[in-house]
Write a protein that holds these residues in place. Structure first.
Motif, PDB file in Angstrom:
ATOM      1  N   LEU A 142       2.049   7.140   0.920  1.00  0.00           N
ATOM      2  CA  LEU A 142       0.823   6.791   0.199  1.00  0.00           C
ATOM      3  C   LEU A 142       0.989   5.499  -0.596  1.00  0.00           C
ATOM      4  O   LEU A 142       0.108   4.648  -0.601  1.00  0.00           O
ATOM      5  CB  LEU A 142       0.422   7.927  -0.743  1.00  0.00           C
ATOM      6  CG  LEU A 142      -0.154   9.160  -0.086  1.00  0.00           C
ATOM      7  CD1 LEU A 142      -0.369  10.267  -1.121  1.00  0.00           C
ATOM      8  CD2 LEU A 142      -1.460   8.840   0.624  1.00  0.00           C
ATOM      9  N   SER A 143       2.121   5.348  -1.260  1.00  0.00           N
ATOM     10  CA  SER A 143       2.300   4.176  -2.119  1.00  0.00           C
ATOM     11  C   SER A 143       2.410   2.878  -1.331  1.00  0.00           C
ATOM     12  O   SER A 143       1.953   1.836  -1.791  1.00  0.00           O
ATOM     13  CB  SER A 143       3.504   4.351  -3.038  1.00  0.00           C
ATOM     14  OG  SER A 143       4.695   4.303  -2.313  1.00  0.00           O
ATOM     15  N   ALA A 154       7.990  15.915   0.306  1.00  0.00           N
ATOM     16  CA  ALA A 154       7.109  15.386  -0.745  1.00  0.00           C
ATOM     17  C   ALA A 154       7.430  13.921  -1.046  1.00  0.00           C
ATOM     18  O   ALA A 154       6.514  13.100  -1.205  1.00  0.00           O
ATOM     19  CB  ALA A 154       7.244  16.233  -2.010  1.00  0.00           C
ATOM     20  N   SER A 155       8.714  13.566  -1.102  1.00  0.00           N
ATOM     21  CA  SER A 155       9.101  12.167  -1.366  1.00  0.00           C
ATOM     22  C   SER A 155       8.616  11.240  -0.260  1.00  0.00           C
ATOM     23  O   SER A 155       8.132  10.141  -0.526  1.00  0.00           O
ATOM     24  CB  SER A 155      10.616  12.053  -1.483  1.00  0.00           C
ATOM     25  OG  SER A 155      11.075  12.740  -2.599  1.00  0.00           O
ATOM     26  N   THR A 156       8.747  11.692   0.986  1.00  0.00           N
ATOM     27  CA  THR A 156       8.307  10.875   2.120  1.00  0.00           C
ATOM     28  C   THR A 156       6.798  10.682   2.096  1.00  0.00           C
ATOM     29  O   THR A 156       6.301   9.559   2.298  1.00  0.00           O
ATOM     30  CB  THR A 156       8.741  11.524   3.450  1.00  0.00           C
ATOM     31  OG1 THR A 156      10.162  11.614   3.458  1.00  0.00           O
ATOM     32  CG2 THR A 156       8.295  10.705   4.642  1.00  0.00           C
ATOM     33  N   LEU A 157       6.056  11.751   1.845  1.00  0.00           N
ATOM     34  CA  LEU A 157       4.590  11.639   1.800  1.00  0.00           C
ATOM     35  C   LEU A 157       4.127  10.784   0.626  1.00  0.00           C
ATOM     36  O   LEU A 157       3.199   9.984   0.767  1.00  0.00           O
ATOM     37  CB  LEU A 157       3.954  13.031   1.745  1.00  0.00           C
ATOM     38  CG  LEU A 157       4.143  13.884   2.994  1.00  0.00           C
ATOM     39  CD1 LEU A 157       3.596  15.287   2.778  1.00  0.00           C
ATOM     40  CD2 LEU A 157       3.503  13.226   4.215  1.00  0.00           C
ATOM     41  N   GLN A 158       4.796  10.917  -0.507  1.00  0.00           N
ATOM     42  CA  GLN A 158       4.468  10.081  -1.666  1.00  0.00           C
ATOM     43  C   GLN A 158       4.743   8.609  -1.357  1.00  0.00           C
ATOM     44  O   GLN A 158       3.938   7.732  -1.676  1.00  0.00           O
ATOM     45  CB  GLN A 158       5.260  10.523  -2.887  1.00  0.00           C
ATOM     46  CG  GLN A 158       4.943   9.726  -4.137  1.00  0.00           C
ATOM     47  CD  GLN A 158       5.775  10.184  -5.325  1.00  0.00           C
ATOM     48  OE1 GLN A 158       6.744  10.927  -5.189  1.00  0.00           O
ATOM     49  NE2 GLN A 158       5.401   9.727  -6.499  1.00  0.00           N
ATOM     50  N   ALA A 159       5.863   8.332  -0.713  1.00  0.00           N
ATOM     51  CA  ALA A 159       6.196   6.954  -0.337  1.00  0.00           C
ATOM     52  C   ALA A 159       5.173   6.413   0.647  1.00  0.00           C
ATOM     53  O   ALA A 159       4.755   5.255   0.545  1.00  0.00           O
ATOM     54  CB  ALA A 159       7.602   6.888   0.262  1.00  0.00           C
ATOM     55  N   ARG A 209      11.417  18.965  -1.060  1.00  0.00           N
ATOM     56  CA  ARG A 209      11.611  17.735  -1.851  1.00  0.00           C
ATOM     57  C   ARG A 209      11.605  16.473  -0.987  1.00  0.00           C
ATOM     58  O   ARG A 209      10.890  15.515  -1.298  1.00  0.00           O
ATOM     59  CB  ARG A 209      12.901  17.858  -2.661  1.00  0.00           C
ATOM     60  CG  ARG A 209      13.087  16.726  -3.640  1.00  0.00           C
ATOM     61  CD  ARG A 209      14.199  17.073  -4.578  1.00  0.00           C
ATOM     62  NE  ARG A 209      15.132  15.967  -4.645  1.00  0.00           N
ATOM     63  CZ  ARG A 209      16.289  16.033  -5.239  1.00  0.00           C
ATOM     64  NH1 ARG A 209      16.689  17.155  -5.804  1.00  0.00           N
ATOM     65  NH2 ARG A 209      17.078  14.996  -5.274  1.00  0.00           N
ATOM     66  N   ARG A 259       6.416   1.457   7.688  1.00  0.00           N
ATOM     67  CA  ARG A 259       5.728   2.325   6.740  1.00  0.00           C
ATOM     68  C   ARG A 259       5.013   3.491   7.417  1.00  0.00           C
ATOM     69  O   ARG A 259       4.182   4.154   6.810  1.00  0.00           O
ATOM     70  CB  ARG A 259       4.765   1.514   5.872  1.00  0.00           C
ATOM     71  CG  ARG A 259       3.663   0.845   6.624  1.00  0.00           C
ATOM     72  CD  ARG A 259       2.802   0.015   5.698  1.00  0.00           C
ATOM     73  NE  ARG A 259       1.620  -0.427   6.413  1.00  0.00           N
ATOM     74  CZ  ARG A 259       0.541  -0.872   5.838  1.00  0.00           C
ATOM     75  NH1 ARG A 259       0.481  -0.942   4.532  1.00  0.00           N
ATOM     76  NH2 ARG A 259      -0.482  -1.257   6.567  1.00  0.00           N
TER      77      ARG A 259
END
Length: 176
Positions: free
Chosen positions: A44-45, A37-42, A34, A141
């Protein structure tokens, strides 16, 4: 009689494996997958976010004594920036959504030094601001390879062991 004992023994083993499989899989998910996934999603955003100068209002580092005698660090910052003539304040430093203390590399200490020096010298820093939501900003980032490796390792180790227990449980249930 022997078959009943064997069935009871098999049932106990199945329950034992199920409980530990669920626990280990949950730890693998919550502590590894979890956050990863949150770190990778962040990551990208924030790639589309815009650079904006900011003034460091406060920079601190918190030290936490670990249970094994080690020390974890947490960089804390408060900074002000302006977008379209409106002033905003934020505290987010890195991609990790939990933004807690850790001792993975020297990222926390390095960012504290950078932010503290900028505060002391009155020098602006660059922060990255979400153009669609200017209240959202971040100082760094970039991905932290050591932290990602730790998260992946936790996900694989605990999730893998939980998966192994599930396989053992399934074999026990279906093998006669």
């Amino acid at each position: 009689m022997a078959e009943v004992k064997m069935a009871v023994g098999r049932g106990v083993l199945v329950v034992f494996c199920a409980v530990f499989a669920i626990l280990f899989t949950a730890v693998g998910y919550l502590a590894g997958l979890r956050p990863l996934a949150s770190t990778l999603q962040a990551a990208l955003s924030v790639q589309s976010w815009q650079p904006v100068p900011a003034q460091v209002l406060d920079a601190q580092i918190r030290k936490h004594a670990g249970s094994e005698g080690g020390t974890t660090y947490q960089v804390l910052v408060r900074y002000r920036y302006e977008v379209a003539g409106k002033s905003y304040e934020s505290q987010r430093v890195g991609l990790n959504p939990q933004a807690g203390a850790d001792n993975v590399g020297d990222w926390q200490e390095r960012w504290f030094q950078t932010l503290h020096q900028a505060q002391q010298q009155g020098r602006p820093i660059t922060v990255w601001v979400n153009p669609a939501q200017p209240t959202e900003s971040i100082v760094d980032r970039s991905l932290r390879p050591g932290l990602l490796a730790l998260q992946l390792g936790l996900a694989l180790a605990f999730g893998g062991f939980g998966g192994h227990l599930l396989v053992r449980m399934a074999r026990t249930m279906w093998v006669r």
